[in-house]
Design a protein around this motif. Structure first.
Motif, PDB file in Angstrom:
ATOM      1  N   LEU A 183      29.301 -63.812 -47.697  1.00 52.36           N
ATOM      2  CA  LEU A 183      29.376 -63.548 -46.166  1.00 52.36           C
ATOM      3  C   LEU A 183      28.794 -62.563 -46.038  1.00 52.36           C
ATOM      4  O   LEU A 183      28.204 -62.191 -45.064  1.00 52.36           O
ATOM      5  N   ALA A 232      28.074 -54.807 -41.003  1.00 56.57           N
ATOM      6  CA  ALA A 232      28.566 -56.347 -41.823  1.00 56.57           C
ATOM      7  C   ALA A 232      29.671 -55.906 -42.223  1.00 56.57           C
ATOM      8  O   ALA A 232      30.890 -57.186 -42.149  1.00 56.57           O
ATOM      9  N   THR A 265      32.039 -56.534 -39.356  1.00 56.92           N
ATOM     10  CA  THR A 265      32.067 -58.048 -38.285  1.00 56.92           C
ATOM     11  C   THR A 265      32.116 -59.410 -39.034  1.00 56.92           C
ATOM     12  O   THR A 265      32.642 -59.715 -38.690  1.00 56.92           O
ATOM     13  N   VAL A 266      32.298 -58.748 -40.378  1.00 53.53           N
ATOM     14  CA  VAL A 266      32.446 -59.926 -41.385  1.00 53.53           C
ATOM     15  C   VAL A 266      33.316 -59.294 -42.257  1.00 53.53           C
ATOM     16  O   VAL A 266      34.900 -60.031 -42.964  1.00 53.53           O
ATOM     17  N   PRO A 283      37.278 -58.208 -41.148  1.00 49.94           N
ATOM     18  CA  PRO A 283      38.547 -58.989 -39.367  1.00 49.94           C
ATOM     19  C   PRO A 283      38.726 -60.134 -41.056  1.00 49.94           C
ATOM     20  O   PRO A 283      40.002 -60.120 -40.914  1.00 49.94           O
ATOM     21  N   LEU A 284      37.921 -59.889 -41.907  1.00 50.34           N
ATOM     22  CA  LEU A 284      38.702 -61.007 -42.847  1.00 50.34           C
ATOM     23  C   LEU A 284      39.811 -60.536 -43.929  1.00 50.34           C
ATOM     24  O   LEU A 284      40.741 -61.186 -44.631  1.00 50.34           O
TER      25      LEU A 284
END
Lengths: 389, 297
Positions: free
Chosen positions: B191, B205, B208-209, B212-213
């Protein structure tokens, strides 16, 4: 340029929204090598991917095709060699500045974002667009892949095929000149895979970007590509149009990997003008055209012939310029549109496809004649050691 | 669930078969029995007894005392403040370590994990005392500071909010790192690659990825840390001054010095109520079952 590439260009010219001539980037790999510890993943690979071409890296797992793709993407740095886009080296360009779109094997959709936000992601990172322009571009991209009205869904609420389309839309939305695809259809069932193959090919024609497609499925490679790059053991074995790699494989591996291949062991007895006289196991001399690698008289070769080029008959009478040999039927399988017949030439099996009409009266144990046009056969170097055709 | 898994264990005798058919939960209960009786005797019964005791002698009066007394409220406030500082401190220090753990190669990861877990096996008290040696008026740090002439007088490092926070953060850090790690390690690294190849710089990266995860892990860690910090006794007692008195110490004083068991029980019940409501609220808002049950997506 290859026939397939030319016809693809024809088709592209006919469509109303023909791609710009500079829509694709030329990718050149020069003496590229990459190792992981003691394992060599890519070994001295040289390849030029023409601008706007659909190129498939085809090979079994562990052949280095995915590593090659990751090197082009910039996720990995090569140990040696160069990568150039349109002649400009990209070694110092980080992945996020290479302006590439990519479809991952697992799709790698962002699970915490809606379909809209997933597709909008490259635009938000790369282009500063007003909200309206962004919405329009995302809509266009989703339309291109045939997916609408699902913008508000999350990836986990989509089917595999829909996820694949979202991944395509995301990769294409910022109109990259290079699109990388790592076995993008591997997780889908056969029917859906075949439909999406056609759609991806169609998208390629419409946008004209360079597509680099990694797969281990030879049918996929043959149906979609302008250029097939066959890889094995970290090296490139053959590069050519789908027809040339299928019809004129350079060795037994390529012959076998690209589809059913009959490989009859034999010995070169003589070099006559344009053909070899090869003696096969049942003692018969057959004629094989001289193309590709040359074989000295006395050398062991494998005579290659595709199953669909072999005809079967009860009598000696064969029409036209054909090579014939006697055989004994060992197995007859009904496939629906045809029969798959295995006949023994000496101790070696030859597999062929017989249409239902031709297969009348063929019985296991029966003596038959096999025939094929000599120009469809090739003499391939016999690998040292034992061969299992 | 239990019912459907039962046939997987072949019942050896017909009698066992009949029993398990009549009482589908019998085997499960039998296996749980030792633990259940342990919990009943040493947890449920004492808790019930404590609750009963808080009401039995003087009714609601102990609760009124605590909730109206300025001292108890101040202690409660101090406790909350220390818990918040500890939680935030642990997250700030633990997040980067957990992140590095997920990116490290397996061999490096194993070594790092051992280093993270090692302090966890040391006793609370030992670790608290070691901070006293470091932070004391004539401790290592102060000797260094005065010896090098950085400061003429020794710094007030011990018996204040600073020393309590640092002690508690150190004790809870392994828990933080492991909780965060267990979430982060399930995040698909492809991802982040997908974000990068589509134009995100490494930082964007991450923001935004990856970040949050990883939030479910952060929420889970927050809760675990806060609830654990609420009940701290030894560390604030050894490293803190009177200003840093926490609720557990207060309960201890009421019970063993003032011998006012109903009041101590009421304070205990209040702590239990606060903790439980936090858990309930949290699981409402952040789907706790998913966090702890292994859900990164």
């Amino acid at each position: 340029m290859s026939v397939a590439a030319l016809s693809a260009a024809d088709d592209a010219a006919r469509t109303s929204d023909a791609p710009r001539p500079d829509a694709g980037v030329e990718v050149r790999l020069e003496r590229l090598s990459k190792s992981f510890g003691s394992v060599t993943a890519v070994d001295n690979v040289n390849l030029t991917i023409p601008a706007g071409a659909f190129v498939t890296l085809l090979g079994p797992s562990g052949s280095g095709k995915t590593t090659t793709l990751n090197l082009i993407a910039g996720f990995l740095a090569p140990d040696a060699g160069n990568i150039a886009f349109d002649g400009r080296p990209v070694a110092s360009v980080p992945p996020h500045r290479r302006n590439i779109g990519m479809v991952f094997q697992s799709y790698a959709l962002f699970p915490h974002m809606t379909v809209f936000d997933n597709v909008a992601y490259p635009l938000r990172m790369r282009n500063r667009l007003a909200r309206e322009a962004l919405t329009i571009r995302v809509g266009e991209s989703l339309e291109l892949v045939g997916l609408t009205k699902l913008e508000a869904r999350y990836p986990r609420q989509l089917s595999g095929g829909q996820q694949q389309r979202v991944a395509m839309a995301r990769a294409l939305v910022s109109r990259p000149r290079l699109l990388l695809m790592d076995e993008p259809l591997g997780a889908l069932d056969k029917k859906l895979r075949e439909r999406l193959q056609g759609e991806i090919k169609d998208i390629h024609r419409r946008i004209g970007s360079t597509f680099v497609y990694v797969t281990h499925d030879q049918t996929e490679a043959l149906t979609m590509s302008d250029l097939v790059v066959v890889m094995r053991d970290s090296r490139i074995v053959q590069v050519g149009s789908p027809r040339s790699v299928y019809e004129a494989p350079v060795d037994a591996f390529v012959a076998d990997f690209l589809g059913g291949a009959n490989l009859l062991p034999g010995e070169v007895m003589a070099n006559e003008r344009d053909a070899y006289a090869v003696r096969i196991a049942n003692g018969r001399m057959i004629s094989v055209p001289q193309t590709g690698a040359s074989h000295a008289p006395g050398s062991k070769v494998l005579v290659f012939i595709r199953p669909e080029d072999v005809k079967i008959s009860h009598s000696e009478e064969m029409v036209g310029n054909v090579v014939t040999t006697a055989a004994v039927v060992r197995e007859v399988l009904f496939l629906g549109e045809s029969f798959k017949v295995t006949a023994m030439v000496g101790p070696h099996p030859v597999v062929l496809r017989a249409p239902r009409v031709q297969a009348e009266g063929i019985e296991i144990g029966g003596h038959v004649m096999l025939a094929w046009p000599p120009e469809r056969s090739r003499a391939l170097a016999a690998p040292t050691g034992s061969v299992s055709p | 669930m239990t019912v459907s898994t039962l046939p997987a264990y072949p019942a050896r005798s017909a009698r066992l078969k009949r029993i398990s058919a009549e009482y589908p939960h019998a085997l499960g209960l039998l296996l749980l029995a030792p633990m259940l009786s342990w919990i009943a005797v040493f947890f449920i019964f004492p808790t019930a007894w404590m609750i009963w005791q808080s009401f039995s002698e003087r009714g609601l009066q102990p609760y009124a005392t605590i909730l109206t007394s300025a001292i108890y409220l101040k202690v409660l406030l101090t406790t909350l403040k220390i818990c918040v500082i500890t939680t935030v401190g642990c997250l700030i220090l633990g997040y980067p370590v957990a992140y590095v753990l997920t990116t490290a190669r397996p061999s490096t990861r194993a070594v790092l994990l051992i280093l993270v877990v090692l302090p966890y096996w040391l006793d609370f008290i030992v670790r608290s005392y070691s901070w006293m040696i470091l932070l004391g008026r004539h401790g290592l740090i102060n000797q260094l500071v005065t010896g090098l002439g950085i400061s003429s007088t020794s710094l007030p490092l011990l018996y204040n909010l600073f020393s309590v926070s640092i002690g508690m953060i150190q004790i809870l850090l392994p828990l933080t790192i492991l909780t965060l790690f267990s979430t982060m390690v399930r995040i698909d690294r492809r991802l982040v690659d997908a974000a990068t190849i589509h134009g995100a710089s490494p930082w964007r990266a991450f923001r935004t990825v990856f970040l949050p995860l990883s939030l479910p892990g952060v929420y889970a860690a927050c809760l675990l840390l806060f609830v654990s910090a609420l009940g701290f006794y030894v560390t604030p007692a050894l490293l803190g001054g009177p200003e840093q008195t926490m609720i557990s110490q207060t309960i201890m004083v009421i019970a063993s010095d003032l011998l006012d068991w109903p009041l101590a029980s009421a304070a205990g019940v209040l702590l239990l109520v606060v903790t439980t409501s936090l858990l309930v609220l949290y699981s409402r808002f952040f789907r706790l079952d998913r966090m702890l049950g292994g859900m990164a997506r």
